[in-house]
Scaffold this active site. Structure first.
Site, mmCIF file in Angstrom:
data_model
loop_
_atom_site.group_PDB
_atom_site.id
_atom_site.type_symbol
_atom_site.label_atom_id
_atom_site.label_comp_id
_atom_site.label_asym_id
_atom_site.label_seq_id
_atom_site.Cartn_x
_atom_site.Cartn_y
_atom_site.Cartn_z
ATOM 1 C CD GLU A 1 9.886 1.451 10.449
ATOM 2 O OE1 GLU A 1 10.071 2.362 9.852
ATOM 3 O OE2 GLU A 1 9.860 0.310 10.390
ATOM 4 N NE ARG B 1 7.069 4.511 0.924
ATOM 5 C CZ ARG B 1 6.601 5.203 1.822
ATOM 6 N NH1 ARG B 1 7.641 5.398 2.747
ATOM 7 N NH2 ARG B 1 5.342 5.736 1.936
ATOM 8 C CE1 TYR C 1 0.052 1.933 4.271
ATOM 9 C CE2 TYR C 1 1.026 -0.290 4.487
ATOM 10 C CZ TYR C 1 0.789 0.790 5.106
ATOM 11 O OH TYR C 1 1.288 1.220 6.227
ATOM 12 N NE ARG D 1 -5.739 -20.006 3.694
ATOM 13 C CZ ARG D 1 -4.730 -20.582 4.269
ATOM 14 N NH1 ARG D 1 -4.490 -22.148 3.672
ATOM 15 N NH2 ARG D 1 -3.934 -20.436 5.430
ATOM 16 C CE LYS E 1 3.200 3.085 3.146
ATOM 17 N NZ LYS E 1 3.653 3.373 4.652
#
Length: 288
Positions: free
Chosen positions: A180, A52, A33, A100, A148
């Site tokens: 972080e 990014r 995301y 799946r 991310k």
């Protein structure tokens, strides 16, 4: 009023946008995301977020179905369709719908691309005036934090643990060093006035706002060190702050109960926030 969202090339009212229960984002957390800030109806730091996004996609072998021009146009269009002046655009890209299986589906599986807006007054943030407190929490996330991904359960758990301790947020740490915050980059300013930020690696996300702040600091003559720092260094710092796309720069005034500096937002932190808002606002991307 219902928001208009983007789903795989369609613009839909939010209550009409549906994603399959077999989407790998839902079943496997197989998705990435990005969040882009909107101010004055324009996009802040968009090139960094787009770059990014493409890096994250490449690291996981995901296919982004829009080229650079179409991706930018979609960001502008979702702002226009929702009449948004201030807030954020959330974009999520998953590997798509498949049975799946731990193995990736065959090449050619259509990815799922979603975008939606969240209106928010990004300039008015009480925390920027008062500062926040953080608690130190062990970093138990997976090893590729530079990507991310939507694997956000542990950061959520860490934030809730910090709140249970009476703090506003968590600073994560491992092997004796701060990595972080739960959803932001951690920074400190030493007694000598040096801005210290963890160097980039698989251990943390390459923050777009982080990059901008380090550039602004260097341009204004601030000594910058990109290196790991310890919790003890953080507690002894003259100033501390976090950076993120929609919060910009937010002071940290307490770490694990220890007061940072005089317990109020520091001068450099305040200046960097003001400079960031001014420079990014001036360079924001308006529709062509």
């Amino acid at each position: 009023m219902s928001r208009i969202v983007y789903l795989n090339g369609q613009w839909l009212p939010e209550d009409e946008a549906k994603v399959s229960i077999f989407d790998r984002a839902f079943l496997m957390g197989d998705a990435i995301y990005e969040v882009t800030c909107v101010l004055d109806g324009m996009l802040l730091d968009y090139p960094g977020h787009a770059a990014r996004l493409r890096r994250s996609a490449a690291e996981l072998g995901l296919t982004l179905p829009l080229d650079d021009d179409a991706l930018l146009a979609a960001h502008h269009e979702i702002v226009a369709r929702n009449g948004m002046e201030s807030g954020m655009i959330y974009l999520q890209l998953s590997r798509g719908v498949a049975e799946r299986d731990f193995a990736y589906p065959p090449a050619g599986t259509e990815p799922t691309l979603v975008m939606f807006t969240q209106a928010k007054d990004v300039l008015v943030n009480p925390a920027a005036e008062t500062g926040i407190s953080v608690a130190l929490v062990p970093d138990l996330r997976w090893g590729r934090r530079d990507i991310k991904t939507v694997q956000l359960l542990y950061p959520s758990m860490a934030k809730m643990e910090a709140k249970a301790q009476g703090a506003d947020d968590a600073w994560l740490h491992e092997d004796g060093f701060v990595t972080e915050a739960s959803a932001a980059t951690a920074h400190i300013v030493t007694a000598a006035g040096t801005l210290v930020t963890r160097d980039l690696s698989h251990a943390l996300l390459p923050g777009v706002t982080r990059s901008a702040i380090l550039d602004l600091a260097a341009r204004h003559g601030v000594t910058v060190e990109e290196r790991a720092f310890t919790p003890d260094e953080a507690r002894a710092a003259r100033e501390a702050f976090i950076t993120s796309a929609t919060n910009f720069v937010v002071p940290v005034v307490r770490i694990d109960g220890a007061q940072i500096g005089d317990g109020t937002p520091g001068a450099l932190t305040r200046e960097l926030r003001a400079q960031y808002i001014a420079t990014r606002r001036a360079a924001a991307l308006a529709p062509a």
